[in-house]
Design a protein around this motif. Structure first.
Motif, short mmCIF file in Angstrom:
data_model
loop_
_atom_site.label_atom_id
_atom_site.label_comp_id
_atom_site.label_asym_id
_atom_site.label_seq_id
_atom_site.Cartn_x
_atom_site.Cartn_y
_atom_site.Cartn_z
N THR A 5 0.83 -1.22 0.00
CA THR A 5 0.00 0.00 0.00
C THR A 5 0.86 1.27 0.00
N HIS A 6 2.11 1.16 0.50
CA HIS A 6 2.97 2.35 0.51
C HIS A 6 3.34 2.80 -0.89
N VAL A 7 3.48 1.83 -1.78
CA VAL A 7 3.77 2.17 -3.18
C VAL A 7 2.56 2.92 -3.77
N ALA A 8 1.38 2.39 -3.50
CA ALA A 8 0.16 3.03 -3.99
C ALA A 8 0.02 4.44 -3.41
N LYS A 9 0.34 4.57 -2.15
CA LYS A 9 0.23 5.87 -1.47
C LYS A 9 1.11 6.91 -2.17
N LYS A 10 2.37 6.54 -2.41
CA LYS A 10 3.33 7.46 -3.06
C LYS A 10 2.81 7.90 -4.42
N LEU A 11 2.34 6.92 -5.19
CA LEU A 11 1.86 7.22 -6.53
C LEU A 11 0.66 8.17 -6.48
N LEU A 12 -0.27 7.88 -5.58
CA LEU A 12 -1.47 8.72 -5.48
C LEU A 12 -1.10 10.13 -5.03
N GLU A 13 -0.16 10.23 -4.10
CA GLU A 13 0.29 11.56 -3.64
C GLU A 13 0.94 12.34 -4.77
N ASN A 14 1.58 11.60 -5.68
CA ASN A 14 2.23 12.26 -6.81
C ASN A 14 1.27 12.53 -7.98
N GLY A 15 0.00 12.35 -7.75
CA GLY A 15 -0.97 12.67 -8.80
C GLY A 15 -1.14 11.59 -9.85
N GLU A 16 -0.72 10.37 -9.50
CA GLU A 16 -0.89 9.28 -10.46
C GLU A 16 -2.22 8.56 -10.24
N VAL A 17 -2.66 7.84 -11.26
CA VAL A 17 -3.84 6.99 -11.16
C VAL A 17 -3.38 5.57 -10.82
N VAL A 18 -4.00 4.97 -9.81
CA VAL A 18 -3.64 3.62 -9.39
C VAL A 18 -4.90 2.75 -9.38
N ALA A 19 -4.81 1.56 -9.94
CA ALA A 19 -5.95 0.65 -9.85
C ALA A 19 -5.96 0.02 -8.47
N ILE A 20 -7.12 0.08 -7.82
CA ILE A 20 -7.22 -0.45 -6.46
C ILE A 20 -8.33 -1.51 -6.36
N PRO A 21 -8.12 -2.47 -5.46
CA PRO A 21 -9.17 -3.49 -5.30
C PRO A 21 -10.30 -2.96 -4.41
N THR A 22 -11.49 -3.42 -4.65
CA THR A 22 -12.58 -3.21 -3.68
C THR A 22 -13.32 -4.55 -3.60
N GLU A 23 -14.32 -4.63 -2.75
CA GLU A 23 -15.07 -5.88 -2.65
C GLU A 23 -15.98 -6.09 -3.86
N THR A 24 -16.23 -5.02 -4.65
CA THR A 24 -17.13 -5.16 -5.80
C THR A 24 -16.33 -5.46 -7.06
N VAL A 25 -15.62 -4.43 -7.54
CA VAL A 25 -14.77 -4.56 -8.73
C VAL A 25 -13.55 -3.67 -8.49
N TYR A 26 -12.53 -3.80 -9.32
CA TYR A 26 -11.37 -2.90 -9.19
C TYR A 26 -11.76 -1.49 -9.66
N GLY A 27 -11.12 -0.48 -9.06
CA GLY A 27 -11.38 0.90 -9.44
C GLY A 27 -10.11 1.59 -9.91
N LEU A 28 -10.29 2.70 -10.64
CA LEU A 28 -9.14 3.52 -11.07
C LEU A 28 -9.11 4.74 -10.17
N ALA A 29 -8.19 4.75 -9.20
CA ALA A 29 -8.25 5.76 -8.15
C ALA A 29 -7.32 6.94 -8.40
N ALA A 30 -7.77 8.12 -7.95
CA ALA A 30 -6.93 9.32 -7.96
C ALA A 30 -7.36 10.23 -6.81
N ASN A 31 -6.44 11.08 -6.38
CA ASN A 31 -6.70 12.06 -5.31
C ASN A 31 -7.83 13.01 -5.71
N ILE A 32 -8.87 13.11 -4.89
CA ILE A 32 -10.01 13.96 -5.28
C ILE A 32 -9.67 15.45 -5.27
#
Ligand code: TXA
Ligand code: MG
Length: 320
Positions: A6-33
């Protein structure tokens, strides 16, 4: 790139990158709101029309007061019963929510996903993430990391949280004059909602309500192979289930090598869990057509039938 730190994902999101994340439903394409450029990247990557808003994902209810206002009592009751879980609530937004998230609407969709790894990630962030389902526009929603990786040819960072437990997108609810309205059938059934609310939930689609859910396009969630929906799967002669024809049985036993069974026991939960992954697997196998039988029109079966309606092939097939 697939990883599970998760630390890798955190860094990427903080840097304004889009990261695919798991959820209980389907995977999402996440970015900082709170980062406009990151939000724009979601639309580019997914090839999504700009008028289709994004769901905000939170791990702590403290964010609610930052991003929405005038939360109805019934919304709190539903959060209490179903969060973390596959329920998205459409609520009036504050001006802290970028209009790219809301696609210019006065509301914002918000949910707390029930996925351990993603909750851990969200707790480390000092911003919520906006995340649509990780499929390219009109394709099947991915329910594991390999599906996401396939769609974006390995170019997208994917936080691997395993296979999604529900396998079907969240149920989306809006509120109109104290009436609860279902805009998208999903992983929480109407029966479950009505039991908690002790009242009827209205199921509406676009045009019937002032709330606009532009993402509920008619053609959506479709496999590449034409999908034909039948009332009864036994209506296809077994000879037709030849080398190039796949048959999806909602339940029961395989009787042909080209049969794919969603749930041996006939559990709707298991059918939902395997639905998108099965369509995806068949898409990789060079079949000419897929036949599938309608689901029972109750509980999760209603949401599954809704997805079939959108995914099905729209033209007559000459072989029928
Ligand atoms: O299970 C899910 O909800 C997944 C995971 C990743 O959380 N997300 C998901 O997002 O399915 P998406 O963007 O593929 O579908 C969200 C739907 C869209 O049809 C969108 O139009 C609708 O929610 N929506 C989002 N915000 C809305 C709003 N403010 N008003 C009306 N509809 C909204
Ligand atoms: Mg989607």
């Amino acid at each position: 790139m697939i990883f599970n730190d998760t630390h890798v994902a955190k860094k990427l999101l903080e840097n304004g990158e889009v990261v695919a994340i798991p959820t209980e439903t389907v995977y999402g394409l996440a970015a900082n709101i709170f980062q406009e450029e990151a939000l724009q990247k979601i639309y580019q990557i997914k090839q999504r029309p700009a008028q289709n808003p994004l769901i905000v994902h939170i791990a702590q209810t403290k964010w609610l007061s930052e991003i929405c206002t005038n939360i109805p009592q019934k919304a709190y009751q539903l959060m209490e019963a179903f969060w973390p879980g596959p329920l998205t609530l459409i609520l009036p937004k504050t001006n802290k929510v970028n209009s790219i998230v809301s696609a210019g609407q006065p509301t914002v969709g918000v949910r707390m996903p029930a996925h351990q790894l993603t909750l851990e990630l969200l707790q480390q962030l000092d911003f919520p993430v906006a995340a649509p389902s990780a499929n390219p526009y009109t394709k099947i929603s991915p329910t594991n990391a390999a599906m996401v990786d396939h769609f974006y040819q390995g170019k997208l960072p994917v936080l691997d949280g395993g296979a999604c437990k529900s396998g079907l997108e969240s149920t989306i609810l809006a509120f109109e004059q104290n009436q609860v309205i279902c805009l998208r059938l999903g992983a929480i059934s109407l029966e479950q909602l009505e039991e908690v609310l002790q009242e009827k939930v209205l199921v509406k689609n676009q045009g019937q309500t002032s709330v606009i859910a532009p993402g509920l396009a008619k053609k959506h969630y479709a496999p590449n192979t034409p999908l034909v929906v039948l009332e009864d799967i036994n209506l296809i002669p077994l000879e037709l289930v030849n080398k190039r024809v796949a048959r999806i049985l909602t339940y029961g036993q395989k009787t042909h090598p080209n049969d794919f069974v969603l749930s041996k026991q006939g559990s709707l939960e298991e059918m939902a869990e395997n639905f998108y992954a099965t369509l995806f697997a068949i898409d990789q196998m060079n079949f000419e057509v897929i036949f599938i039988e309608k689901f029972p029109d109750t509980q999760l079966g209603r949401a599954l039938n809704d997805r079939l309606e959108r995914a099905k092939f729209q033209q007559q097939l000459s072989i029928l």
